[in-house]
Write an enzyme that holds these catalytic residues in place. Sequence first.
Site, PDB file in Angstrom:
ATOM      1  N   CYS A 106      -7.628  -1.287   1.029  1.00 33.60           N
ATOM      2  CA  CYS A 106      -6.206  -1.487   1.929  1.00 33.60           C
ATOM      3  C   CYS A 106      -6.948  -2.063   3.777  1.00 33.60           C
ATOM      4  CB  CYS A 106      -5.302  -0.474   2.444  1.00 33.60           C
ATOM      5  SG  CYS A 106      -4.138  -0.913   3.509  1.00 33.60           S
TER       6      CYS A 106
ATOM      7  N   CYS B  82       0.150   3.672   3.799  1.00 38.54           N
ATOM      8  CA  CYS B  82       0.267   2.422   5.146  1.00 38.54           C
ATOM      9  C   CYS B  82       1.697   1.864   5.034  1.00 38.54           C
ATOM     10  CB  CYS B  82      -0.454   2.285   5.786  1.00 38.54           C
ATOM     11  SG  CYS B  82      -1.209   0.621   4.619  1.00 38.54           S
TER      12      CYS B  82
ATOM     13  N   CYS C 209      -5.294   0.269   6.136  1.00 36.27           N
ATOM     14  CA  CYS C 209      -5.627   2.315   6.460  1.00 36.27           C
ATOM     15  C   CYS C 209      -6.425   2.447   5.467  1.00 36.27           C
ATOM     16  CB  CYS C 209      -4.514   2.976   5.670  1.00 36.27           C
ATOM     17  SG  CYS C 209      -3.549   3.073   4.228  1.00 36.27           S
TER      18      CYS C 209
ATOM     19  N   CYS D  35      -7.570  -4.995 -10.075  1.00 32.64           N
ATOM     20  CA  CYS D  35      -7.233  -4.412 -10.891  1.00 32.64           C
ATOM     21  C   CYS D  35      -6.924  -3.362  -9.971  1.00 32.64           C
ATOM     22  CB  CYS D  35      -8.711  -4.103 -11.873  1.00 32.64           C
ATOM     23  SG  CYS D  35      -8.009  -2.699 -12.859  1.00 32.64           S
TER      24      CYS D  35
ATOM     25  N   CYS E 217       0.719  -0.947  -0.361  1.00 26.32           N
ATOM     26  CA  CYS E 217       0.229  -0.539  -0.361  1.00 26.32           C
ATOM     27  C   CYS E 217       0.841   1.097   0.190  1.00 26.32           C
ATOM     28  CB  CYS E 217      -0.924   0.036   0.887  1.00 26.32           C
ATOM     29  SG  CYS E 217      -1.903   1.880   1.362  1.00 26.32           S
TER      30      CYS E 217
HETATM   31 FE    FE Z   1      -2.656   1.208   3.752  1.00 19.46          FE
END
Ligand code: FE
Length: 133
Positions: free
Chosen positions: A94, A48, A97, A117, A45
């Site tokens: 995610c 984060c 976060c 995707c 991510c």
């Molecule tokens: Fe994240």
Amino acid sequence: MKDKSEEYWKKKLTPEQFQILREKGTEPAFTGALLKNKDGGMYHCAACGTSLFSSDTKYDSKSGWPSFWEAVDKENIELKDDKSLFMKRTEVVCSNCGSHLGHLFEDGPKQTGLRYCINSTSLSFSREKKKDK
Ligand code: FE
């Protein structure tokens, strides 16, 4: 990290990252820096740092966005119904976060039939450390 304010993210992220990760934007197809990346490693991510996708599950879906047929750990991603733009889609978020990553479709390759995707802008890549021999 879901308690972080949008002010926090605005300071931490670039304007482009903020627009996609925090405001559920989509980068133009075929423009992402990681679209054609074929190196071995881990996609995290971009907000984060949580590990999201292994290069082992990346494939060329011809959609114009980095595509993966499996998440590295189902715990690390959250799926949400997305009814925006007059379409019924599954949003990929995610789980650490709450940032927007992309969408999940069921037209992936035979391994799982899934296509995560994902915006290149939502990802950061770390190369696998070479093992000492
Ligand atoms: Fe994240």
